[in-house]
Write an enzyme that holds these catalytic residues in place. Structure first.
Site: not given
Lengths: 731, 731
Positions: A416, A419, A483
């Site tokens: 995950d 960023e 998401d």
């Protein structure tokens, strides 16, 4: 101060690439295999240089960037010369000025045209704008994972990896409230995976070779303009005989993904949590209900930390033996039954955990301006972020992955984040934060890839990522769409996952999937049974079928929320496993030629111009056309069939293409057609025979949820419309 | 194409203005009376020129402007010469380039420094950016009527007259919904009355002499930057020994307002509607309740037109004798009792009315590109807009005002609108639409002014306007703050009217007032009794006290909505009339020296730096400090008292300045202090003696309104938060 500025644009001639530069009255025209790609004249110069001030504010992965241009100098005069294989084009200001120059050089390259632009100036110059020729009717695709629009014309796209945002559409109330809370609303261009490249319907691609901030502006009729915050840059361009071949060339440049592990086709990966017993009981329940299961994904293998928002994963990447007792043994037993267990990791390490101290002492984290570990705020806890530009840190983290996840016996993990890389961070390699930012996801992918490869498990272990940039296509093995909201909204709900997959395919990443049912519960939305099932329907036509409980599991509908849902989901997993040989073939094509598994209709039907603008239908492989129902409360669905003969999967009825059609689309029968005469016809015919007897439970669009939970969710809503809550300052 | 660009900045030396230009290593410094106003160096040039594309979209006075800069060339090299009284500063690009030049010339002027910049270029250049020196702690005020901020530092302000917008704050739900409906939300800078001038706390003003689009950017620490979409511009600058004197000089340049008619101080102008009988009955009721009345304002004197939104004024500026029978006689009778009646007019004429045909035939309207009358859409009806650049049209409309309003016997009118002037309109004088746009309100003011003057009624007839630009200060006699929301919001409610008045004063317009209770009902807000009374409290400390029923009279609380409200309002009108001699003195000061009636505290207390940032308190005249309660549900109020000795109006208690104080502030007792020892002490002492016995009716903050009406209002709300209403495209 005297100033000399030199711009060098080197066009390296590739073998098999035909480049020509023709002078015109006040400029020149550059063609690539006969396609005009650059056009210069004194009135319409193709290059400008200048300076600007950029101010980047970040809060939890949402970046607010203020950019101010203080100079922008178009270069109007040009002269063209050719030396051996090298074209040199000199660009200068007009009049008597000779401060700025552009030299275009053509050299051999394996398969593309290489353009470099170099600025040498004593002036404070920190950016350039380069224009490529456009045609009014031209379409442009790619740009990484773009969730809102497949055809990028008409808008500008900053290339900056970040949280995709909640709502992603400033005309929606969701985005309005999300902006109010943490500036988290996003817009049409916000994405985890931007990529500075585009594929034109005029059959060429253009790829910028820099990780510095850039923006691709496709809003003009006659040119595309690329702004890059750097004074020395390179592009690669190449053309193909079709869009499909152009993408093949792009993936030849960027790298392709290997084939997926074989076990992936044997069922769903179930996202569950709560400890060993709970995990097993979910598996037993699911299998008893007929759900085909390939694995169990337990993101909470590291245990949880209680914060005011509820319990959250504890970001110390070590097995929590209390929370998951006997996990190692259980995983070994499950694997014998061909069920794998999956973990979760990201590049951030909580500062209260055991891993942190070790890495901190060794200086393995990104540093702040003071030279100490840069602690990033993740909401009531702080993390160090591994500095992958430090080879020692990189190897150390690879070791963590190998030891703590691979050796323990996991079949893979969600890799995950990545960023949030701070622009004011200090990196071991000396790379500026602004350039490290976009590059970081690639290093994160590479670290995962090497861990798996070095363990000899490539093709067996699967890790899935959301963030990316140029190079991710080479190092990642499969993406997921991040998401999505638990809704049907175009900009951030189920439809956006479809657009994301197609734009990813146009950017050289042909394997992706999404969280079934979406992830983000933003009050007052909650995942309904309808959304869960419509989403699962769509997901069976992607290479990986995986559920996620979402960020608020209790408030949202799950595969296990009712027997009727479980039963229907079971049938969908059977449809998915039935497609196995066909899906494998599509995945093989992607590995071989970069033709993505989910491909826009124009991959196969480019001659039918209607297909150029279709973004919610796609070809799964060569023979199956899919049009997922992505809006609520539908009983039928309208779609476009391109020029061919088609058979509707659910009733075998024949359809002629080149027309809009409307078909029945009850829950469980996502609109899908196969090409008449396909060699896969026997397999496709099996699909309609897969039935399930799910009892009397009907699945209404909305099942009332526990009111207490709804209240809890609602209590998190941002400012009401009360005038008293008006804030004094603008955002 | 060869290009020659010449920039001329002429600084004309004024008598009494001391201008000096000193060369530095790579540039120069310009001082005005010892204040550094311009600073040039190679690294930090004060001037840039360039080109851009501007795209203006308009819908009912809301403008959405897209502007793209394609070139911006800073001029880095400079040389300074002096010829007689004239300074010449030549600015050029650096290096060997000599395409661009700036010549600064100094000549005599009555009272200011005159700067001209002229661009001559063969390149497509259509704008320039001029920087003035700034200091970090400097404050800047003015910019016309600015509703959100008094000190403009930290933000940029486009100079473009337009609807002020609903909500005016993108972080509020009101603005979000208003944007959704007709793009009508507005922002901190949207205003009816922008003016390209500012007053610096460093004691100088700067005024741009152009009506072309411009923007004043005060967001930088060390410079103010003015962008002007023109290639030949002029500025005027002058300094004063204080902010007050600087404003005096600015108003000397721009023109000041005459004193107000004497009758204005004798009571409220009541905004009523519904025909002669209803008007009279409102008057009778009000006077019986003790309301001091100076006049009745009947905006519906022209009758009404029924549309789907309800009934709206019929924009054919002719007395509707059916709707207002015997109006002429009634007005004559009322005037004998010193009660005047007021009308309404704007520069638009409905195309179904009698006036339109006449003007259309004569070509008196602004034309479209095809050369016929430009019909502007006002929502279910269309209007022509009088072309005031055509002397015949101008005189004709002046005649309409004289004949249809003055001769009929009106005591004045609201001179509404004038911000909608289309940029693609064609004007008689040949002025481009982009330059006519800002100028139009000035011509509209001038037309009203001349009508009144030529009728010999200046000082007797009152017209009030909302829109303006440089020159309005000379032609208008009093402004009103336009359409506030019926709420307490900072950006568009009661507080914004206070800020608007103070910024107007800093721009040379010292007479203004506002609609008591606000105007715009934007669902779900409705005017409460509390808002009506708090607003009236504040209004008694402005030169004109006038009520307005608002855009939805029935849904909102009015002075006549309950006996308790009427009684309390009556007392407030008595306070207003008691202030008469004091208010007249303040109005006289404005007429003489441009010191506005409502003045920021720093007019009197500049040496106390706290006053530089206070925007919701002001001095009314020289001796009365007012701090209106502008938030709901307050029983006390905190404010700052500057360095002086003060007496609280309502209890005579003494306060020392240089401190924050909190006072009781029930409805009816707006916080006000007078300077101890003021010659007006006897008058101020009278105020606390003005009581009213308003019975048992308490005025709660919110009185429940008729639920049917609330439902009607609510039914107009924009998209709900339902996910299904999400729109596909961004705004």
């Amino acid at each position: 101060m005297k100033v000399v500025a030199v711009f060098i644009v080197a066009l390296q001639l590739a073998i098999g690439v035909e480049v020509d530069v023709k002078t015109t009255i006040s400029g020149f025209v550059v063609t690539l295999d006969g396609i005009t790609i650059m056009e210069q004249s004194e009135m319409s110069p193709m290059l400008a240089v200048g300076a600007g001030n950029r101010d980047v504010m970040e809060f939890r992965g949402n970046f607010h960037i203020k950019d101010e241009v203080v100079s922008r100098i178009p270069l109007r005069r040009s002269s063209v010369t050719k030396i051996d294989d090298t074209w040199q084009i000199v660009l200068q200001e007009s009049g008597s000025s000779n401060e700025y120059q552009t030299i275009i050089e053509l050299e051999n390259d394996a398969s593309s045209l290489f353009v470099t632009v170099t600025v040498q100036a004593q002036h404070p110059i920190n950016r350039m704008w380069v224009r490529f020729k456009a045609e009014p009717s031209e379409r442009v695709y790619g740009g990484g994972e773009q969730f809102s629009y497949l055809n990028l014309r008409g808008r500008a796209y900053p290339i900056w990896t970040r949280e995709q945002g909640v709502g992603r559409n400033e005309s929606t109330i969701t985005t309005f409230f999300a902006h109010q809370r943490e500036g988290a609303g996003g817009a049409y261009h916000t994405t985890y995976f931007p990529q500075p490249s585009f594929v034109s319907s005029r059959h060429y691609f253009c790829h910028l070779l820099e990780s510095a901030p850039s923006a691709f502006d496709f809003s003009h009729e006659d040119y595309h303009e690329v702004e890059i915050l750097k004074t020395e840059v390179g592009f690669k361009l190449a053309s193909g005989s079709s869009i499909q071949e152009t993408v093949e060339k792009l993936t030849g440049l960027l790298g392709r993904q290997p084939e997926l592990p074989d076990w992936i086709y044997s069922g769903a990966i179930l996202g569950v949590q709560g400890g060993t017993d709970k995990m097993i009981s979910h598996l037993t329940d699911a299998q008893e209900a007929g759900v085909k299961v390939s694995g169990l994904w337990i993101q909470d293998w590291v245990g949880k930390k209680v914060t005011s928002f509820g319990s959250r994963l504890y970001w110390n990447w070590v097995w929590d033996e209390k929370w998951y007792p006997n996990l190692k043994t259980v995983m070994r037993d499950l694997k014998e039954k061909d069920i794998r267990v999956f973990a979760y990791i990201n590049p951030h390490i909580i500062n209260t955990g055991s891993l942190f101290n070790d890495a901190d002492k060794k200086g393995y984290f990104i540093k702040n301006q003071e030279g100490t570990t840069y602690l990033q705020d993740f909401g009531e806890y702080f993390c160090g972020t591994v500095d992958f530009t430090n080879p020692e840190a990189y190897n150390w983290y690879k070791g963590v992955i190998k030891t703590n996840m691979i050796d323990l016996g996991f079949g893979g993990w969600m890799a995950d984040f990545s960023e949030y890389t701070p622009v004011d961070g200090v990196f071991h390699s000396g790379i500026p934060g602004e350039e490290a930012h976009n590059l970081y996801p690639v290093l994160w992918a590479q670290c995962n890839r090497e861990a798996v490869e070095e363990a000899g498990q490539l093709g067996e272990i699967l890790y899935w990522m959301r963030s990316g940039f140029s190079g991710t296509g080479k190092h990642a093995v499969v993406m997921w769409a991040g998401d999505q909201n638990v809704d049907f909204s175009y900009s951030d709900g189920l439809p956006s996952a479809i657009t994301g997959a197609l734009s990813m395919g146009m950017s050289g990443m042909g394997l992706t999937h999404f969280d079934v049912g979406g992830y983000t519960t933003f009050p007052p939305m909650v995942r309904t049974p309808e959304l869960f099932l419509r989403s699962a329907e769509a997901a069976i036509f992607t290479p990986v079928l995986r559920t996620h409980e979402g960020n608020m599991p209790q408030a949202n509908w799950q595969f296990y929320s009712s027997p009727g849902t479980m039963c229907r989901f079971a049938r969908l997993t059977q449809l998915f496993t039935t497609l196995r040989p066909y899906m494998k073939e599509a995945v093989r094509q992607n590995a071989e030629s970069g033709t993505p598994v989910q491909r826009p209709l124009f991959f196969n039907y480019e001659n039918d111009p209607v297909t150029l603008d279709i973004q919610y239908q796609y070809m799964l492989g060569d023979d199956l056309l899919v049009a997922p129902v992505h809006q609520p409360q539908q009983t039928s669905w309208s779609l476009y069939l391109p020029d061919d003969d088609w058979v509707f999967v659910w009733d075998g009825k024949n359809y002629k293409g080149l027309s809009d059609v409307t078909v029945d689309a009850p829950i469980g029968k996502p609109p899908a057609f196969y090409r008449k005469g396909s060699k896969w016809t026997p397999l496709f015919e099996k699909l309609s025979g897969i039935m399930a007897s799910c009892g009397d439970e009907t699945i209404p669009p909305h099942i009332p949820l526990d009111q207490k939970i709804v209240q809890l969710v609602m209590s998190q809503v941002a400012p009401s419309s009360s005038q008293n809550q008006e804030v004094k300052d603008e955002l």
